[in-house]
Motif scaffolding. Structure first.
Motif, PDB file in Angstrom:
ATOM      1  N   VAL A  57      -5.986   2.227  -6.638  1.00  0.00           N
ATOM      2  CA  VAL A  57      -7.271   2.194  -5.939  1.00  0.00           C
ATOM      3  C   VAL A  57      -6.924   2.296  -4.181  1.00  0.00           C
ATOM      4  O   VAL A  57      -7.594   3.171  -3.528  1.00  0.00           O
ATOM      5  N   LEU A  58      -6.089   1.649  -3.755  1.00  0.00           N
ATOM      6  CA  LEU A  58      -5.592   1.712  -2.242  1.00  0.00           C
ATOM      7  C   LEU A  58      -5.203   3.141  -1.831  1.00  0.00           C
ATOM      8  O   LEU A  58      -4.945   2.958  -0.494  1.00  0.00           O
ATOM      9  N   GLN A  59      -4.717   3.729  -2.626  1.00  0.00           N
ATOM     10  CA  GLN A  59      -3.955   5.170  -2.021  1.00  0.00           C
ATOM     11  C   GLN A  59      -5.017   5.813  -1.382  1.00  0.00           C
ATOM     12  O   GLN A  59      -4.449   6.558  -0.791  1.00  0.00           O
ATOM     13  N   PHE A 107      -3.787  -5.601  -1.729  1.00  0.00           N
ATOM     14  CA  PHE A 107      -5.091  -6.412  -1.230  1.00  0.00           C
ATOM     15  C   PHE A 107      -5.620  -6.007   0.024  1.00  0.00           C
ATOM     16  O   PHE A 107      -5.009  -5.242   0.779  1.00  0.00           O
ATOM     17  N   LEU A 108      -7.033  -6.250   0.326  1.00  0.00           N
ATOM     18  CA  LEU A 108      -7.770  -5.988   1.219  1.00  0.00           C
ATOM     19  C   LEU A 108      -8.108  -6.800   1.938  1.00  0.00           C
ATOM     20  O   LEU A 108      -8.295  -8.178   1.523  1.00  0.00           O
ATOM     21  N   ASN A 154      -0.240  -5.418   2.776  1.00  0.00           N
ATOM     22  CA  ASN A 154       0.814  -4.373   2.033  1.00  0.00           C
ATOM     23  C   ASN A 154       0.448  -4.541   0.466  1.00  0.00           C
ATOM     24  O   ASN A 154       0.227  -5.642   0.033  1.00  0.00           O
ATOM     25  N   VAL A 155       1.067  -3.524  -0.253  1.00  0.00           N
ATOM     26  CA  VAL A 155       0.810  -3.601  -1.794  1.00  0.00           C
ATOM     27  C   VAL A 155       2.237  -3.824  -2.212  1.00  0.00           C
ATOM     28  O   VAL A 155       3.347  -3.655  -1.782  1.00  0.00           O
ATOM     29  N   SER A 156       2.094  -3.917  -3.550  1.00  0.00           N
ATOM     30  CA  SER A 156       3.512  -4.488  -4.211  1.00  0.00           C
ATOM     31  C   SER A 156       4.319  -3.188  -4.604  1.00  0.00           C
ATOM     32  O   SER A 156       3.879  -2.005  -4.528  1.00  0.00           O
ATOM     33  N   GLU A 157       5.495  -3.195  -4.315  1.00  0.00           N
ATOM     34  CA  GLU A 157       6.477  -2.081  -4.666  1.00  0.00           C
ATOM     35  C   GLU A 157       6.616  -2.079  -6.232  1.00  0.00           C
ATOM     36  O   GLU A 157       7.282  -0.886  -6.671  1.00  0.00           O
ATOM     37  N   GLN A 158       6.425  -2.968  -7.034  1.00  0.00           N
ATOM     38  CA  GLN A 158       6.577  -2.648  -8.463  1.00  0.00           C
ATOM     39  C   GLN A 158       5.451  -2.715  -9.362  1.00  0.00           C
ATOM     40  O   GLN A 158       5.193  -1.950 -10.076  1.00  0.00           O
ATOM     41  N   ASP A 200     -12.618   5.001   7.147  1.00  0.00           N
ATOM     42  CA  ASP A 200     -14.028   5.247   6.446  1.00  0.00           C
ATOM     43  C   ASP A 200     -14.405   4.595   5.503  1.00  0.00           C
ATOM     44  O   ASP A 200     -15.384   4.620   4.845  1.00  0.00           O
ATOM     45  N   SER A 201     -13.337   3.994   4.813  1.00  0.00           N
ATOM     46  CA  SER A 201     -13.461   3.141   3.502  1.00  0.00           C
ATOM     47  C   SER A 201     -14.274   1.909   3.614  1.00  0.00           C
ATOM     48  O   SER A 201     -14.187   1.338   4.788  1.00  0.00           O
ATOM     49  N   TYR A 202     -14.941   1.454   2.569  1.00  0.00           N
ATOM     50  CA  TYR A 202     -15.556   0.254   2.613  1.00  0.00           C
ATOM     51  C   TYR A 202     -15.755  -0.591   1.444  1.00  0.00           C
ATOM     52  O   TYR A 202     -15.332   0.184   0.324  1.00  0.00           O
ATOM     53  N   VAL A 203     -16.135  -1.657   1.549  1.00  0.00           N
ATOM     54  CA  VAL A 203     -16.278  -2.607   0.188  1.00  0.00           C
ATOM     55  C   VAL A 203     -17.733  -3.055   0.178  1.00  0.00           C
ATOM     56  O   VAL A 203     -18.584  -3.358   1.353  1.00  0.00           O
TER      57      VAL A 203
END
Length: 241
Positions: free
Chosen positions: A92-94, A125-126, A116-120, A99-102
């Motif tokens: 989802v975070l790719q 996280f936002l 940072n996102v997981s490598e595996q 300009d993105s929002y929640v």
């Protein structure tokens, strides 16, 4: 039954925008409106009413994530005076940019930054700065309550689709097929279950009957088979940031 997980199909079915079909029912899952005493499936048995998953107890933790024409879902993982930490899928975070929002369950909107996102694992996280939200906008927001015990084979599971329409959240009921199953396309053990789902639910929380958070929806198939990142993996990934 042999399951062939296809990542392109998974992302298409879960992440890409879709139309909210309010009359949807499907094998392997039940659907009803989220909200106190507002169930679409009418229950006549008093005991069954008492045992229904109460979506209102977890709705405050659910969010919709909009990024570059794509939308997905997430859950409030931590909540402090300074920031709101949201857990979602890495895929989802790719699409996340400035300009993105929640959008929160009450319609409040906040921008943020991707951590940072997981490598595996398919986990990310936002962080949303709470200073940009009023006290009224943060009223009712909840963190997920982590389950102390994992689901077992045959247990019911529940998910909320807030992404299709935040003013009409829909709850899906499913069943655990395997509490932990190695799925080659994900390269790790996942919670493997059966449930209906909708496009845009990627990253939404998976809950037990008590409303406790047990994992995060990540993939699905046309046969209503679903794969979810396990809670212990999410906890480990957050601790490693």
């Amino acid at each position: 039954m042999r399951i062939e997980w296809k990542k392109k199909f998974v992302q298409m079915m879960i992440l890409l925008a879709g139309v909210c079909v309010l009359s949807l029912t499907a094998l392997g899952g039940k659907r009803y409106e989220a909200g106190e005493e507002n169930w679409c499936d009418v229950q006549t048995d008093e005991k069954e009413q008492q045992e229904l998953f109460q979506a209102s107890t977890v709705l405050g933790s659910c969010v919709r994530i909009q990024a570059q024409g794509h939308y997905g879902s997430g859950s409030i993982y931590e909540l402090s005076d300074e920031e709101i930490i949201i857990v979602t899928n890495k895929h989802v975070l790719q699409y996340w940019n400035e300009d993105s929002y929640v959008t929160f369950f009450n319609g409040a909107v906040g921008s943020g930054r991707a951590l940072n996102v997981s490598e595996q694992a398919d986990v990310g996280f936002l962080s949303v700065n709470r200073a940009f939200l009023t006290d009224e906008e943060t009223e009712g927001l909840l963190t997920v309550e982590k389950a102390q015990f994992p689901l077992l084979r045959g247990d019911d599971l529940y998910m909320i689709d807030l992404a299709s329409d935040i003013w009409c959240p829909v709850t899906y009921e499913g069943q655990v097929l395997e509490p932990r199953k190695y799925l080659e396309d994900f390269g790790m053990e996942m919670l493997y279950g059966e449930s209906a789902f909708k496009p845009g639910m990627s990253g939404c929380g998976v809950f037990n009957g008590e409303g406790k958070y047990v994992g995060m929806l990540t993939g699905g198939t046309q046969e209503n088979e679903i794969a979810a990142v396990l809670l212990d993996v999410i906890v480990e990934e957050r601790a490693g940031l």
